[in-house]
Design a protein around this motif. Structure first.
Motif, mmCIF file in Angstrom:
data_model
loop_
_atom_site.group_PDB
_atom_site.id
_atom_site.type_symbol
_atom_site.label_atom_id
_atom_site.label_comp_id
_atom_site.label_asym_id
_atom_site.label_seq_id
_atom_site.Cartn_x
_atom_site.Cartn_y
_atom_site.Cartn_z
ATOM 1 N N ALA A 1 0.813 -1.214 0.000
ATOM 2 C CA ALA A 1 0.000 0.000 0.000
ATOM 3 C C ALA A 1 0.846 1.262 0.000
ATOM 4 C CB ALA A 1 -0.950 -0.004 1.199
ATOM 5 N N ASP A 2 1.932 1.275 0.770
ATOM 6 C CA ASP A 2 2.771 2.472 0.820
ATOM 7 C C ASP A 2 4.244 2.077 0.968
ATOM 8 O OD1 ASP A 2 3.056 1.746 3.498
ATOM 9 O OD2 ASP A 2 1.696 3.279 4.233
ATOM 10 N N GLN A 3 5.091 3.099 0.911
ATOM 11 C CA GLN A 3 6.533 2.876 0.930
ATOM 12 C C GLN A 3 7.014 2.319 2.279
ATOM 13 O OE1 GLN A 3 8.800 6.288 -0.210
ATOM 14 N NE2 GLN A 3 10.710 5.150 -0.317
ATOM 15 N N GLN A 4 6.385 2.721 3.369
ATOM 16 C CA GLN A 4 6.794 2.218 4.687
ATOM 17 C C GLN A 4 6.552 0.719 4.805
ATOM 18 O OE1 GLN A 4 4.251 4.952 6.534
ATOM 19 N NE2 GLN A 4 5.859 6.401 7.088
ATOM 20 N N ASP A 5 5.398 0.244 4.315
ATOM 21 C CA ASP A 5 5.118 -1.196 4.323
ATOM 22 C C ASP A 5 6.114 -1.949 3.451
ATOM 23 O OD1 ASP A 5 2.958 -0.782 5.986
ATOM 24 O OD2 ASP A 5 1.456 -0.934 4.382
ATOM 25 N N LEU A 6 6.474 -1.336 2.331
ATOM 26 C CA LEU A 6 7.434 -1.943 1.404
ATOM 27 C C LEU A 6 8.802 -2.101 2.059
ATOM 28 C CD1 LEU A 6 7.957 -2.855 -1.574
ATOM 29 C CD2 LEU A 6 8.630 -0.496 -2.009
ATOM 30 N N GLN A 7 9.274 -1.047 2.703
ATOM 31 C CA GLN A 7 10.584 -1.108 3.357
ATOM 32 C C GLN A 7 10.576 -2.082 4.540
ATOM 33 O OE1 GLN A 7 13.277 0.167 2.054
ATOM 34 N NE2 GLN A 7 12.014 1.005 0.424
ATOM 35 N N GLN A 8 9.476 -2.124 5.278
ATOM 36 C CA GLN A 8 9.366 -3.049 6.403
ATOM 37 C C GLN A 8 9.369 -4.495 5.919
ATOM 38 O OE1 GLN A 8 9.593 -1.959 9.570
ATOM 39 N NE2 GLN A 8 9.794 -4.121 10.084
ATOM 40 N N ALA A 9 8.704 -4.757 4.798
ATOM 41 C CA ALA A 9 8.689 -6.107 4.235
ATOM 42 C C ALA A 9 10.093 -6.536 3.808
ATOM 43 C CB ALA A 9 7.738 -6.171 3.044
ATOM 44 N N LEU A 10 10.872 -5.605 3.285
ATOM 45 C CA LEU A 10 12.251 -5.915 2.897
ATOM 46 C C LEU A 10 13.094 -6.236 4.125
ATOM 47 C CD1 LEU A 10 14.281 -6.093 0.530
ATOM 48 C CD2 LEU A 10 14.823 -3.696 0.970
ATOM 49 N N LEU A 11 12.944 -5.445 5.177
ATOM 50 C CA LEU A 11 13.708 -5.688 6.403
ATOM 51 C C LEU A 11 13.265 -6.965 7.121
ATOM 52 C CD1 LEU A 11 14.037 -2.061 7.790
ATOM 53 C CD2 LEU A 11 15.764 -3.426 6.606
ATOM 54 N N ASN A 12 11.975 -7.306 7.008
ATOM 55 C CA ASN A 12 11.449 -8.532 7.623
ATOM 56 C C ASN A 12 11.708 -9.767 6.764
ATOM 57 O OD1 ASN A 12 10.496 -7.047 9.764
ATOM 58 N ND2 ASN A 12 8.392 -6.975 9.007
ATOM 59 N N GLN A 13 12.362 -9.582 5.642
ATOM 60 C CA GLN A 13 12.723 -10.637 4.699
ATOM 61 C C GLN A 13 11.500 -11.348 4.119
ATOM 62 O OE1 GLN A 13 15.672 -13.132 6.571
ATOM 63 N NE2 GLN A 13 17.175 -11.490 6.610
ATOM 64 N N THR B 1 13.093 -4.536 -3.680
ATOM 65 C CA THR B 1 12.069 -3.528 -3.922
ATOM 66 C C THR B 1 12.381 -2.803 -5.211
ATOM 67 O OG1 THR B 1 13.245 -1.799 -2.705
ATOM 68 C CG2 THR B 1 11.688 -3.147 -1.455
ATOM 69 N N CYS B 2 11.351 -2.243 -5.817
ATOM 70 C CA CYS B 2 11.520 -1.433 -7.020
ATOM 71 C C CYS B 2 10.584 -0.239 -6.908
ATOM 72 C CB CYS B 2 11.200 -2.255 -8.260
ATOM 73 S SG CYS B 2 11.499 -1.335 -9.784
ATOM 74 N N GLU B 3 11.190 0.951 -6.922
ATOM 75 C CA GLU B 3 10.419 2.179 -6.779
ATOM 76 C C GLU B 3 10.954 3.222 -7.747
ATOM 77 O OE1 GLU B 3 9.563 3.152 -2.417
ATOM 78 O OE2 GLU B 3 11.589 2.322 -2.419
ATOM 79 N N PRO B 4 10.162 4.232 -8.073
ATOM 80 C CA PRO B 4 10.716 5.340 -8.849
ATOM 81 C C PRO B 4 11.862 5.987 -8.080
ATOM 82 C CG PRO B 4 8.328 5.434 -8.843
ATOM 83 C CD PRO B 4 8.720 4.364 -7.870
ATOM 84 N N ASP B 5 12.922 6.323 -8.782
ATOM 85 C CA ASP B 5 14.117 6.893 -8.152
ATOM 86 C C ASP B 5 13.865 8.358 -7.834
ATOM 87 O OD1 ASP B 5 16.617 7.404 -7.214
ATOM 88 O OD2 ASP B 5 17.668 6.730 -9.013
#
Length: 186
Positions: free
Chosen positions: A119-131, A136-140
């Motif tokens: 849904a948002d960037q925070q959830d995305l980053q948390q999912a990466l840290l939680n393995q 991840t792929c986002e606009p630069d």
């Protein structure tokens, strides 16, 4: 005359075992493992051990191949997290170009690409840290907005995936970064 069959089958056992070990493609290794199990079951049958042959055929070959197949299928995937609805209509062609490039590179190494939306960037980053995901792929956000193509920033926590993708994906489409999550958790 019967001894020749035993010698031929006995010679095929170490040959098929060596082929399993030397196989690069895990799916081919599964097929050869099935052949190895069938040869072993045949050998046991020829020596009069029907109960051992049946056990080898059922457990050693059929059940093992099924379980290995499920394990290989689930482990040969790269889960890439994206934020849903973050790209505009104009950027969708660039994003699709990037995804097609990633799929091409991963297919060379017998991997699949699975996109996971957040849904948002925070959830995305948390999912990466939680393995939960491998990258991840986002606009630069650091790129110049005046460029005709909007570059993306792709981050992976798996060093081998970084080593595979970095040299083969066009740098005009994405910027790759390796994130060592072990340092973050310490």
């Amino acid at each position: 005359m019967n001894d020749i069959y035993v010698y031929v089958i006995a010679a095929l056992l170490p040959l098929s075992a060596a082929l399993v070990v030397l196989q690069v493609n895990p799916y081919h290794a599964l097929v050869i493992r099935g052949i190895l199990g069938a040869l072993a079951a045949l050998t046991y049958t020829m020596f009069g051990a029907a109960d051992v042959a049946l056990t080898e055929a059922l457990v050693g070959t059929m059940l093992a191949i099924t379980l290995y197949g499920v394990a290989v299928r689930s482990s040969m995937v790269m889960r890439l997290g994206i934020v849903e609805n973050q790209t505009t209509e104009a950027d969708k062609t660039n994003f699709q170009k990037l995804i097609d490039g990633l799929r091409t590179v991963l297919n060379k190494h017998h991997l699949r690409l699975e996109l996971v939306s957040y849904a948002d960037q925070q959830d995305l980053q948390q999912a990466l840290l939680n393995q939960e995901i491998h990258g991840t792929c986002e606009p630069d956000l650091e790129s110049d907005r005046n460029l005709t193509e909007q570059p993306y920033h792709t981050v992976t926590r798996v060093q081998r995936l970084y080593e595979i993708m970095k040299p083969e994906i066009s740098s005009s489409v994405t910027r790759f970064t390796y994130l060592d999550t072990k340092e973050k958790q310490s």
